[in-house]
Each structure stands twice: as C-alpha cells, then as structure tokens.
Design a protein around this motif. Structure first.
Motif, PDB file in Angstrom:
ATOM      1  N   ASP A   1       0.810  -1.059  -0.090  1.00 17.76           N
ATOM      2  CA  ASP A   1      -0.177   0.116   0.598  1.00 17.76           C
ATOM      3  C   ASP A   1       0.980   1.465   0.131  1.00 17.76           C
ATOM      4  O   ASP A   1       0.426   2.546   0.124  1.00 17.76           O
ATOM      5  N   TRP A   2       2.385   1.245  -0.040  1.00 22.49           N
ATOM      6  CA  TRP A   2       2.945   1.950   0.344  1.00 22.49           C
ATOM      7  C   TRP A   2       2.827   2.768  -1.188  1.00 22.49           C
ATOM      8  O   TRP A   2       2.925   3.673  -1.338  1.00 22.49           O
ATOM      9  N   PHE A   3       2.728   2.551  -1.947  1.00 18.35           N
ATOM     10  CA  PHE A   3       2.372   2.592  -3.643  1.00 18.35           C
ATOM     11  C   PHE A   3       1.434   2.917  -3.714  1.00 18.35           C
ATOM     12  O   PHE A   3       1.175   4.449  -4.461  1.00 18.35           O
ATOM     13  N   VAL A   4       0.078   3.137  -3.395  1.00 23.38           N
ATOM     14  CA  VAL A   4      -1.532   3.557  -3.432  1.00 23.38           C
ATOM     15  C   VAL A   4      -1.018   4.931  -2.721  1.00 23.38           C
ATOM     16  O   VAL A   4      -1.933   5.660  -2.708  1.00 23.38           O
ATOM     17  N   GLU A   5      -0.684   5.352  -1.656  1.00 29.02           N
ATOM     18  CA  GLU A   5      -1.148   5.984  -0.684  1.00 29.02           C
ATOM     19  C   GLU A   5      -0.167   7.366  -1.298  1.00 29.02           C
ATOM     20  O   GLU A   5      -1.064   8.361  -0.511  1.00 29.02           O
ATOM     21  N   GLU A   6       0.377   7.974  -1.895  1.00 34.64           N
ATOM     22  CA  GLU A   6       0.684   8.572  -2.643  1.00 34.64           C
ATOM     23  C   GLU A   6       0.584   8.485  -4.197  1.00 34.64           C
ATOM     24  O   GLU A   6       1.016   7.766  -4.926  1.00 34.64           O
ATOM     25  N   GLN A   7      -0.711   8.834  -4.296  1.00 33.43           N
ATOM     26  CA  GLN A   7      -1.048   8.326  -5.785  1.00 33.43           C
ATOM     27  C   GLN A   7       0.005   9.210  -6.940  1.00 33.43           C
ATOM     28  O   GLN A   7       0.285   8.388  -7.840  1.00 33.43           O
ATOM     29  N   GLU A   8       0.449   9.785  -6.994  1.00 27.79           N
ATOM     30  CA  GLU A   8       1.646  10.696  -7.964  1.00 27.79           C
ATOM     31  C   GLU A   8       2.723   9.070  -8.350  1.00 27.79           C
ATOM     32  O   GLU A   8       2.901   9.436  -9.734  1.00 27.79           O
ATOM     33  N   ARG A   9       2.539   8.446  -6.926  1.00 32.69           N
ATOM     34  CA  ARG A   9       3.881   7.746  -7.234  1.00 32.69           C
ATOM     35  C   ARG A   9       3.593   6.502  -8.232  1.00 32.69           C
ATOM     36  O   ARG A   9       4.276   5.699  -8.976  1.00 32.69           O
ATOM     37  N   TYR A  10       2.398   6.014  -7.391  1.00 33.08           N
ATOM     38  CA  TYR A  10       1.737   5.089  -7.937  1.00 33.08           C
ATOM     39  C   TYR A  10       1.028   5.201  -9.391  1.00 33.08           C
ATOM     40  O   TYR A  10       1.452   4.413 -10.891  1.00 33.08           O
ATOM     41  N   THR A  11       0.470   6.383 -10.077  1.00 36.22           N
ATOM     42  CA  THR A  11       0.353   6.858 -11.274  1.00 36.22           C
ATOM     43  C   THR A  11       1.636   6.752 -11.935  1.00 36.22           C
ATOM     44  O   THR A  11       1.718   6.118 -13.234  1.00 36.22           O
ATOM     45  N   PHE A  12       3.135   7.244 -12.193  1.00 40.00           N
ATOM     46  CA  PHE A  12       4.216   7.383 -12.563  1.00 40.00           C
ATOM     47  C   PHE A  12       4.329   5.564 -13.016  1.00 40.00           C
ATOM     48  O   PHE A  12       4.384   5.576 -14.400  1.00 40.00           O
ATOM     49  N   VAL A  13       4.475   4.784 -11.527  1.00 42.54           N
ATOM     50  CA  VAL A  13       4.520   3.041 -12.350  1.00 42.54           C
ATOM     51  C   VAL A  13       3.457   2.878 -12.944  1.00 42.54           C
ATOM     52  O   VAL A  13       4.012   2.270 -13.697  1.00 42.54           O
ATOM     53  N   LYS A  14       2.151   3.265 -13.204  1.00 38.71           N
ATOM     54  CA  LYS A  14       1.397   2.183 -14.234  1.00 38.71           C
ATOM     55  C   LYS A  14       1.877   2.155 -15.280  1.00 38.71           C
ATOM     56  O   LYS A  14       1.640   1.932 -16.621  1.00 38.71           O
ATOM     57  N   ASP A  15       2.084   4.315 -15.246  1.00 38.49           N
ATOM     58  CA  ASP A  15       2.178   5.336 -16.565  1.00 38.49           C
ATOM     59  C   ASP A  15       3.356   4.570 -17.341  1.00 38.49           C
ATOM     60  O   ASP A  15       3.651   3.900 -18.353  1.00 38.49           O
ATOM     61  N   MET A  16       4.629   4.266 -16.665  1.00 44.02           N
ATOM     62  CA  MET A  16       5.689   3.703 -17.038  1.00 44.02           C
ATOM     63  C   MET A  16       5.560   2.014 -17.528  1.00 44.02           C
ATOM     64  O   MET A  16       6.396   1.828 -18.802  1.00 44.02           O
ATOM     65  N   THR A  17       4.285   1.041 -16.255  1.00 49.78           N
ATOM     66  CA  THR A  17       4.131  -0.201 -17.129  1.00 49.78           C
ATOM     67  C   THR A  17       4.047  -0.060 -18.518  1.00 49.78           C
ATOM     68  O   THR A  17       4.498  -0.943 -19.358  1.00 49.78           O
ATOM     69  N   LEU A  18       2.513   0.964 -18.573  1.00 43.67           N
ATOM     70  CA  LEU A  18       2.248   0.936 -20.126  1.00 43.67           C
ATOM     71  C   LEU A  18       3.187   1.560 -21.569  1.00 43.67           C
ATOM     72  O   LEU A  18       2.824   0.787 -22.748  1.00 43.67           O
ATOM     73  N   LYS A  19       4.567   2.627 -20.710  1.00 41.57           N
ATOM     74  CA  LYS A  19       4.793   2.661 -21.891  1.00 41.57           C
ATOM     75  C   LYS A  19       6.541   1.479 -22.039  1.00 41.57           C
ATOM     76  O   LYS A  19       6.802   1.085 -23.435  1.00 41.57           O
ATOM     77  N   LEU A  20       6.370   0.655 -21.272  1.00 43.51           N
ATOM     78  CA  LEU A  20       7.301  -0.381 -21.600  1.00 43.51           C
ATOM     79  C   LEU A  20       6.649  -1.311 -22.290  1.00 43.51           C
ATOM     80  O   LEU A  20       7.073  -1.649 -23.163  1.00 43.51           O
ATOM     81  N   ASN A  21       5.186  -1.862 -22.274  1.00 43.56           N
ATOM     82  CA  ASN A  21       4.363  -2.101 -23.082  1.00 43.56           C
ATOM     83  C   ASN A  21       4.196  -1.943 -24.253  1.00 43.56           C
ATOM     84  O   ASN A  21       4.154  -2.804 -25.375  1.00 43.56           O
ATOM     85  N   LYS A  22       4.009  -0.301 -24.543  1.00 43.47           N
ATOM     86  CA  LYS A  22       3.933  -0.190 -25.746  1.00 43.47           C
ATOM     87  C   LYS A  22       4.941  -0.496 -26.680  1.00 43.47           C
ATOM     88  O   LYS A  22       5.206  -0.949 -28.156  1.00 43.47           O
ATOM     89  N   LEU A  23       6.432   0.289 -25.523  1.00 44.86           N
ATOM     90  CA  LEU A  23       7.660  -0.982 -26.633  1.00 44.86           C
ATOM     91  C   LEU A  23       8.015  -2.042 -26.792  1.00 44.86           C
ATOM     92  O   LEU A  23       8.088  -2.846 -28.350  1.00 44.86           O
ATOM     93  N   ALA A  24       7.813  -2.766 -26.294  1.00 46.63           N
ATOM     94  CA  ALA A  24       7.323  -4.356 -26.261  1.00 46.63           C
ATOM     95  C   ALA A  24       6.868  -4.555 -27.977  1.00 46.63           C
ATOM     96  O   ALA A  24       7.348  -5.838 -28.775  1.00 46.63           O
ATOM     97  N   LEU A  25       5.690  -4.250 -27.490  1.00 42.91           N
ATOM     98  CA  LEU A  25       4.239  -4.414 -29.020  1.00 42.91           C
ATOM     99  C   LEU A  25       5.189  -3.700 -30.390  1.00 42.91           C
ATOM    100  O   LEU A  25       5.192  -4.366 -31.622  1.00 42.91           O
TER     101      LEU A  25
END
Length: 335
Positions: free
Chosen positions: A115-139
């Motif tokens: 929950d350390w990630f979710v407690e700070e919304q900006e941190r969690y949003t950034f991790v999710k955005d980076m995950t989407l960018k990595l998936n886009k590069l893989a595709l």
C-alpha cells in the motif's frame, strides 16, 4: 553495430517503418538473443525516477515488505534467497518486487502490491504509466519482428495482417504473465578470492521478451554467447540522444523462442558482480507475455517452415501461454 568490448548489437528504432530496422532486429535476436534498443521513447528523467522509487521501496523495513509476500500469482515481495534460478547453484542473494496481472488499459496490476505505492497517488500513477510505455515498446518490437519474419497474413474479410500476428495475441484486458519487476542486489563487501559473486544464477527468461533498464556503474549482466560459446559481460552503454535514457537491453524469452521453433535465441544469462563491488545494484525489468489463453501454434512464416524438429514445430498438441508459464514458475519456486 558492436564494439570489441560489447557483444551486443545496438538497433535504433527511431524510424519504425524502415524495413532495414526489422531486418537488423531479427538478425541480432537470431544470433545473440540480446540487443540494445536505442531510439525508444524514454526520457532520462523518467528512468531516474523509476529507479529512485525502487530504491525507496527496498529501504522500507523488512517486516513491512513481508506483509506482501510473493505468491503463485507471480506478485508481491520476493525475499533474499527465495529464488533459485540455477538449480545447480546456491539461491540468489537479491530481493525483488513483482507487479503482475496487469490491465494494459490502465497499467494497474491485479496482484497484491504494497500500500506504500497507493498511499501517494502521483507515485502509483507514474509506475502505471511507465508500465504502459514498456508494454508499448514491447509491442512495437513484436511488430518489427513480425515484419522481419515475413509473417503471412490477410487483412481482408476480418483476417489479421501479418505484421500484427504477434500483437493481436496481446489483448490489453486479458490476463497474462506480463510483469514489472524491481530488483535490488546488495554490494559485495568481502573478498571472494579475486572473483565476483553470482547474484542471479544462470537462466533463461520465461516469456516472449524482456526489457531491462540498467544504471551506470551498476553493471553485472553476463550472457553465455551463442556466438563465442563463453560468458561475456554486457557493458553499460550511454545515451547519444540529449535528454533520453540510455539504450534499453532487450532479450528473447523461452516462450518466443519456442514459438519461433528456436530461430530466436533464448540466451542463458546471469548477474555476476566484480570482486568487491561496493555499490548496490538495482535494475528495473519488464517481462512481456501474450494473453494467457493464447495458443502457441506454429507461426506462419516461410523462414520457420524447415524447422520441423524444434520448439512448437515438433509438437502435435499445442499448449497455451499460461500453461507454458506455469511450468517455468514451478521449476523456479518449487510450487
């Protein structure tokens, strides 16, 4: 291009529509199974930030991290000496955190996360955005590989174009084995008779492809080169593009090697420290997998038709991507 102290080719994908790029990528992954990818869309500041978040997490008390234990869903915190990537060697002295069960419309994992990630919304949003960018590069890389393999397809009457043969099997809302992983290897502080410690045992990866961020002065990756037939160090390669992150290391996993009848190499690799490495090593890794229900059937490419005795080409019954992954995880974690 390669250099005397770098076994890997660097492929610049700035111009994805250039047919030469697809050929360069295919050649690199047929020969070594590993490649440096430049011309990606990651800024240096973004990569610095994801590493900083990883370091902050691993500095949290062990008792807290243990509240989110790694489980059979491939999610959660992985303690030191939990993994055994090389069954013939001692367990790996590293810790990790997996984000799995990812919804690729949002980038959010469905598995348990601290929950350390979710407690700070900006941190969690950034991790999710980076995950989407990595998936886009893989595709994007899978599109290039499909072009390089000259996969046959038909976009008439609802058919899938050949270039989309792989990516059409990576449905954003379907469950998959795709995983974002943070890793921490503590520094080696004792002399080891002039040799470094192996911190991640010799292994191959499980999925279709792996994308790896590394930091300067935190090298350690070694590949057992299919070309030289010996262990070779993979150096850090700095960026030549202002403001952009260094080239990303990409390698083929067992699933894509199996799927392409062994044409694409799933190369054995490990993490080995140099003697008395005084700086902790961190890495951020994205493992790309097709949707769980994907049937690993022969790829319609003329380049693969003569490989009848290898990989999926030798099978009479085909398995799914999920079945392939479950076998690999069982071997590593002893489920």
């Amino acid at each position: 291009m390669t250099s005397d102290n770098n076994p890997l080719t660097t492929v610049d994908i700035s111009y994805l529509d250039d047919p030469k790029i697809a050929k360069e990528l295919l050649d690199a992954l047929v020969s070594q199974g590993f490649v440096f990818i430049d011309g990606h869309n990651f800024q240096a500041s973004e990569v610095d930030k994801i590493f900083d978040i990883s370091k902050q997490f691993f500095k949290l008390p062990l008792d807290y991290k243990r509240k989110f234990p790694f489980d059979s869903s491939n999610s959660g915190y992985i303690e030191f000496n939990r993994e055994n990537l090389d069954p013939n060697a001692k367990k790996d002295f590293k810790e990790g955190l997996n984000f799995s069960g990812i919804d690729f419309t949002t980038g959010g994992p469905s598995g348990a996360i601290p929950d350390w990630f979710v407690e700070e919304q900006e941190r969690y949003t950034f991790v999710k955005d980076m995950t989407l960018k990595l998936n886009k590069l893989a595709l994007d890389l899978l599109l290039l590989l499909a072009k390089g393999l000259e996969i046959e397809g038909n976009d008439k009457e609802g058919g899938v174009p050949g270039a989309e043969w792989f990516t059409s099997r990576y449905k954003p809302t379907s469950k998959s084995g795709s995983t974002l992983r943070f890793l921490h290897y503590p520094a080696q502080t004792t002399n080891n008779n002039g040799d470094g410690e192996v911190r991640a045992g010799a292994h191959t990866d499980y999925g279709s492809m792996t994308l790896l961020f590394q930091k300067k002065n935190q090298e350690g990756l070694e590949i057992y080169s299919p070309v030289s037939r010996k262990w070779e160090k993979v150096p850090f390669v700095d960026s030549t593009k202002p403001g952009m992150a260094p080239p990303i290391i990409v390698n083929i996993g067992d699933l894509l090697s199996y799927w392409t009848a062994g044409l694409l190499k799933s190369t054995i690799h490990r993490v080995k420290f140099s003697n008395l490495q005084t700086e902790d090593r961190y890495s951020v890794v994205f493992f790309s997998h097709p949707s769980d229900e994907t049937l690993l059937e022969p790829v319609p490419s003329k380049l693969l038709r003569d490989r009848t005795g290898r990989g999926v080409a030798k099978d009479t019954e085909y398995i799914t991507a999920l079945q392939h992954l479950e076998k690999k995880l069982a071997n590593t974690y002893g489920y």
